[in-house]
Design a protein around this motif. Structure first.
Motif, PDB file in Angstrom:
ATOM      1  N   PRO A   5       0.789  -1.243   0.000  1.00 50.66           N
ATOM      2  CA  PRO A   5       0.000   0.000   0.000  1.00 50.66           C
ATOM      3  C   PRO A   5       0.820   1.292   0.000  1.00 50.66           C
ATOM      4  O   PRO A   5       0.476   2.234  -0.704  1.00 50.66           O
ATOM      5  CB  PRO A   5      -0.855  -0.104   1.263  1.00 50.66           C
ATOM      6  CG  PRO A   5      -0.223  -1.148   2.111  1.00 50.66           C
ATOM      7  CD  PRO A   5       0.582  -2.034   1.212  1.00 50.66           C
ATOM      8  N   LEU A   6       1.901   1.369   0.760  1.00 54.86           N
ATOM      9  CA  LEU A   6       2.662   2.615   0.825  1.00 54.86           C
ATOM     10  C   LEU A   6       3.280   2.983  -0.524  1.00 54.86           C
ATOM     11  O   LEU A   6       3.104   4.118  -0.988  1.00 54.86           O
ATOM     12  CB  LEU A   6       3.727   2.557   1.923  1.00 54.86           C
ATOM     13  CG  LEU A   6       4.570   3.831   2.084  1.00 54.86           C
ATOM     14  CD1 LEU A   6       3.685   5.031   2.414  1.00 54.86           C
ATOM     15  CD2 LEU A   6       5.631   3.636   3.139  1.00 54.86           C
ATOM     16  N   PRO A   7       3.975   2.062  -1.192  1.00 56.26           N
ATOM     17  CA  PRO A   7       4.491   2.426  -2.520  1.00 56.26           C
ATOM     18  C   PRO A   7       3.372   2.760  -3.514  1.00 56.26           C
ATOM     19  O   PRO A   7       3.555   3.606  -4.386  1.00 56.26           O
ATOM     20  CB  PRO A   7       5.266   1.187  -2.981  1.00 56.26           C
ATOM     21  CG  PRO A   7       5.596   0.458  -1.735  1.00 56.26           C
ATOM     22  CD  PRO A   7       4.490   0.765  -0.770  1.00 56.26           C
ATOM     23  N   VAL A   9       0.498   4.317  -2.833  1.00 59.80           N
ATOM     24  CA  VAL A   9       0.080   5.696  -2.557  1.00 59.80           C
ATOM     25  C   VAL A   9       1.105   6.683  -3.112  1.00 59.80           C
ATOM     26  O   VAL A   9       0.753   7.656  -3.787  1.00 59.80           O
ATOM     27  CB  VAL A   9      -0.130   5.918  -1.034  1.00 59.80           C
ATOM     28  CG1 VAL A   9      -0.304   7.390  -0.710  1.00 59.80           C
ATOM     29  CG2 VAL A   9      -1.326   5.117  -0.544  1.00 59.80           C
ATOM     30  N   VAL A  10       2.393   6.405  -2.861  1.00 59.19           N
ATOM     31  CA  VAL A  10       3.450   7.293  -3.352  1.00 59.19           C
ATOM     32  C   VAL A  10       3.454   7.324  -4.881  1.00 59.19           C
ATOM     33  O   VAL A  10       3.554   8.392  -5.498  1.00 59.19           O
ATOM     34  CB  VAL A  10       4.833   6.875  -2.798  1.00 59.19           C
ATOM     35  CG1 VAL A  10       5.950   7.689  -3.424  1.00 59.19           C
ATOM     36  CG2 VAL A  10       4.855   7.004  -1.289  1.00 59.19           C
TER      37      VAL A  10
END
Length: 106
Positions: A5-7, A9-10
């Motif tokens: 999820p974090l990559p 969003v980025v």
């Protein structure tokens, strides 16, 4: 398929901003790159980014090889990295999923 999820969003934020900027740009991406390379101070930043891009491609290759993926799998990531530098590694991280240990668990 697990998605990190974090990559994700980025990547979405970065690519959204990139396309917004490109939509309002007065010159092509190639003309902009040529303009950046015409001055030593901005050329240094571009060269630095592409050294980082090559290192990211080496990491993606080694990681994909360890995971049993072939070079053909990496071609789209390499192309994205060549054009947008961080987009290729970010997409690779998104599709790669979370980190693994030797046992397959965190």
């Amino acid at each position: 398929m697990k998605v990190a999820p974090l990559p994700l969003v980025v990547l979405c934020l970065f690519m959204g901003f990139t396309f917004w900027v490109m939509a309002g740009a007065e010159q092509s991406l190639l003309a902009f790159g040529a303009q950046l390379m015409s001055s030593p101070d901005t050329a240094q930043v571009v060269i630095d980014l592409y050294i980082l891009a090559v290192l990211a491609c080496i990491w993606m290759y080694q990681d994909a090889k360890r995971r049993g993926k072939g070079l053909g799998y990496l071609v789209p990531f390499f192309v994205l990295t060549a054009v947008f530098v961080s987009a290729g590694p970010l997409l690779y991280l998104v599709l790669r999923g979370g980190p693994e240990t030797e046992t397959g668990r965190l």
